[in-house]
Each structure stands twice: as structure tokens, then as C-alpha cells.
Design a protein around this motif. Structure first.
Motif, PDB file in Angstrom:
ATOM      1  N   VAL A  47       0.855  -1.209   0.000  1.00 31.94           N
ATOM      2  CA  VAL A  47       0.000   0.000   0.000  1.00 31.94           C
ATOM      3  C   VAL A  47       0.882   1.248   0.000  1.00 31.94           C
ATOM      4  CG1 VAL A  47      -1.624   1.359   1.379  1.00 31.94           C
ATOM      5  CG2 VAL A  47      -1.992  -1.099   1.113  1.00 31.94           C
ATOM      6  N   GLN A  48       1.951   1.196   0.840  1.00 28.48           N
ATOM      7  CA  GLN A  48       2.861   2.366   0.902  1.00 28.48           C
ATOM      8  C   GLN A  48       3.547   2.556  -0.453  1.00 28.48           C
ATOM      9  OE1 GLN A  48       2.567   4.322   3.304  1.00 28.48           O
ATOM     10  NE2 GLN A  48       1.303   2.840   4.428  1.00 28.48           N
ATOM     11  N   ASN A  49       3.943   1.432  -1.054  1.00 28.99           N
ATOM     12  CA  ASN A  49       4.703   1.514  -2.318  1.00 28.99           C
ATOM     13  C   ASN A  49       3.902   2.210  -3.408  1.00 28.99           C
ATOM     14  OD1 ASN A  49       7.214   0.664  -1.984  1.00 28.99           O
ATOM     15  ND2 ASN A  49       6.797  -1.517  -2.292  1.00 28.99           N
ATOM     16  N   ASP A  50       2.903   1.481  -3.941  1.00 32.05           N
ATOM     17  CA  ASP A  50       2.167   2.156  -5.042  1.00 32.05           C
ATOM     18  C   ASP A  50       0.666   1.899  -4.999  1.00 32.05           C
ATOM     19  OD1 ASP A  50       3.036  -0.321  -7.620  1.00 32.05           O
ATOM     20  OD2 ASP A  50       2.209  -0.464  -5.591  1.00 32.05           O
ATOM     21  N   ASP A  51       0.180   1.293  -3.914  1.00 29.14           N
ATOM     22  CA  ASP A  51      -1.273   1.105  -3.737  1.00 29.14           C
ATOM     23  C   ASP A  51      -1.956   0.723  -5.055  1.00 29.14           C
ATOM     24  OD1 ASP A  51      -4.118   3.082  -2.541  1.00 29.14           O
ATOM     25  OD2 ASP A  51      -3.659   0.933  -2.494  1.00 29.14           O
ATOM     26  N   GLN A  52      -1.462  -0.367  -5.634  1.00 25.27           N
ATOM     27  CA  GLN A  52      -1.955  -0.830  -6.951  1.00 25.27           C
ATOM     28  C   GLN A  52      -3.477  -1.003  -6.997  1.00 25.27           C
ATOM     29  OE1 GLN A  52       0.994  -4.240  -7.354  1.00 25.27           O
ATOM     30  NE2 GLN A  52       0.009  -4.304  -9.364  1.00 25.27           N
ATOM     31  N   LEU A  53      -4.019  -0.812  -8.195  1.00 22.62           N
ATOM     32  CA  LEU A  53      -5.428  -1.137  -8.440  1.00 22.62           C
ATOM     33  C   LEU A  53      -5.529  -2.656  -8.510  1.00 22.62           C
ATOM     34  CD1 LEU A  53      -8.315  -0.183  -9.129  1.00 22.62           C
ATOM     35  CD2 LEU A  53      -7.634  -0.172 -11.539  1.00 22.62           C
ATOM     36  N   VAL A  54      -6.284  -3.250  -7.628  1.00 18.97           N
ATOM     37  CA  VAL A  54      -6.417  -4.718  -7.587  1.00 18.97           C
ATOM     38  C   VAL A  54      -7.518  -5.166  -8.537  1.00 18.97           C
ATOM     39  CG1 VAL A  54      -6.852  -6.734  -6.113  1.00 18.97           C
ATOM     40  CG2 VAL A  54      -5.641  -4.740  -5.193  1.00 18.97           C
ATOM     41  N   TYR A  55      -8.653  -4.497  -8.494  1.00 24.65           N
ATOM     42  CA  TYR A  55      -9.727  -4.846  -9.438  1.00 24.65           C
ATOM     43  C   TYR A  55     -10.667  -3.665  -9.619  1.00 24.65           C
ATOM     44  CZ  TYR A  55     -12.629  -6.047  -5.282  1.00 24.65           C
ATOM     45  OH  TYR A  55     -13.315  -6.041  -4.068  1.00 24.65           O
ATOM     46  N   GLU A  56     -11.468  -3.777 -10.652  1.00 21.97           N
ATOM     47  CA  GLU A  56     -12.513  -2.793 -10.893  1.00 21.97           C
ATOM     48  C   GLU A  56     -13.694  -3.522 -11.546  1.00 21.97           C
ATOM     49  OE1 GLU A  56     -11.547   0.219 -13.961  1.00 21.97           O
ATOM     50  OE2 GLU A  56      -9.725  -0.957 -14.284  1.00 21.97           O
TER      51      GLU A  56
END
Ligand SMILES: O=P(O)(O)OC[C@H]1O[C@H](O)[C@H](O)[C@@H](O)[C@@H]1O
Ligand SMILES: [Fe+2]
Length: 192
Positions: A47-56
Motif C-alpha cells: 500500500v505504501q509503495n504504489d497502492d496498486q489497483l487490484v480490481y474494478e
């Protein structure tokens, strides 16, 4: 309140990417999934790194009546938190005895299901596969591949989403990568 008269309509979903040109999707970045993954340390640093989009996913705002159906597409991106694959939060339906049907358009993954009686099951997604989620089963889409997992889904419009049970108890099983392959393990944190 006068019932909204439902009119026929058409909506586009790209056959490969699942995206729609005419609707906005609901997005779930990692930061919206606190407590869903087993490895808290890996979760926090991701989350700290790049808080990637997991799904939409695309959900239509149609009247949530028993006779109506909701439908849309769900896109789960490839990735892991620690050794646990990217997945949706997973939910029971508020009206527990309602099912759901998924159809995989692209990617490779699984639908992990469990019911309150303690039965669990996993069905695998690949393009062209339809998966049946019976009434009473919580359902969680998991991306096991290196490309986005795209599915089309439909369910009873008044079913509702119960996230609370999964958020508090977790899932009985986790799907993690071991020696480069998916493995189903008992959830060490699962609360009876
Ligand atoms: O609700 P989640 O577990 O976050 O999953 C995201 C969405 O994907 C599924 O395809 C369901 O049909 C949607 O109703 C759900 O909201
Ligand atoms: Fe559902």
C-alpha cells in the motif's frame, strides 16, 4: 414512490478487456482491502509503495427489485500480496439464498466459494468458461495468471452484498503461490 418504468437498453463491454466506454467502473485499490490478505506486512508495504489497483467492476444502478437482474464485468489485475494472489473482497449476498453466474472473457483465475455450513469449492476461470455460484455461497474471484482476469456476471438485483461476515471471519481457504503454482491452503487466521 412511483416505480421507475424500466426501459430496454444496450451497454458495451469490450470482449477482451471488459471495459465499457459508456460507464464508469468501481475501483478497488489495495488500500481499500485492509484485513483481506493474510500477510499484513506485505500488505502495508504494498500500500505504501504504489497502492496498486487490484480490481474494478461495472455495476449498473438499476432498481434492486426481486424480478430485476444486475449484470456487468469484473476485471481483476495480476499480482500478489506476499504469496497471495490478487482477488476481490468476496461477499455473501444479503439475501443469502440468491446465486450468481459468471462467464470468463479473458485471463486465467478461479472463483473461491464457501457457504455458512462450512462447504467450500473452487472453480477455475479461463476464456469461455461459465461458473455457477449457488445460493448461500460467498464468492471471490482470484487472478491466477499474468493478465487481467475478465468476467461477465449477473445476479438478482435485490441480492445485496454482505461484506461484513468475510471482513470479520475471513475465508476458510486461501489461494497462494507455492513453487510457482497456485495452492489452496487453510486460512491460519480463519475465525469459526
Ligand atoms: O463485491 P466484491 O467482492 O468486491 O466484488 C466486486 C464485484 O464483482 C462481482 O462481479 C459482483 O457481481 C459484484 O456485485 C461485485 O461487487
Ligand atoms: Fe455476488
Amino acid at each position: 414512490m412511483t416505480e421507475k418504468v424500466l426501459k430496454p437498453f444496450t451497454i458495451d463491454f469490450d470482449l477482451i478487456t471488459g471495459h465499457s466506454e459508456t460507464k464508469n467502473s468501481t475501483k478497488r485499490p489495495l488500500s481499500k482491502m485492509k484485513g483481506m490478505y493474510a500477510d499484513d506486512v506485505a500488505f502495508e508495504s504494498a500500500v505504501q509503495n504504489d497502492d496498486q489497483l487490484v480490481y474494478e467492476f461495472y455495476e449498473l444502478d438499476l432498481p434492486e427489485t426481486p424480478g430485476n437482474l444486475l449484470f456487468g464485468t469484473s476485471i481483476v489485475y495480476p499480482g500478489k500480496v506476499g504469496d497471495e494472489y490478487f482477488m476481490t473482497k468476496g461477499h455473501f449476498h444479503t439475501i443469502l439464498d440468491t446465486g450468481e453466474v459468471y462467464y470468463c472473457l479473458s485471463g486465467y483465475g478461479a472463483m473461491l466459494m464457501e457457504n455458512p455450513e462450512g462447504d467450500w469449492d473452487i472453480q477455475y476461470f479461463s476464456p469461455g468458461k461459465g461458473v455457477y455460484v449457488p445460493p448461500r455461497y460467498a464468492h471471490r474471484s482470484i487472478n491466477l495468471g499474468n493478465d487481467p482476469l475478465v468476467t461477465f456476471f449477473t445476479f438478482r438485483a435485490d441480492a445485496g452484498h454482505d461484506y461484513g461476515t468475510i471482513e470479520t471471519k475471513g475465508y476458510r481457504k486461501l489461494v497462494v503461490e507455492r513453487d510457482g503454482k497456485p495452492e489452496i491452503i487453510d486460512n491460519p487466521k480463519w475465525k469459526e
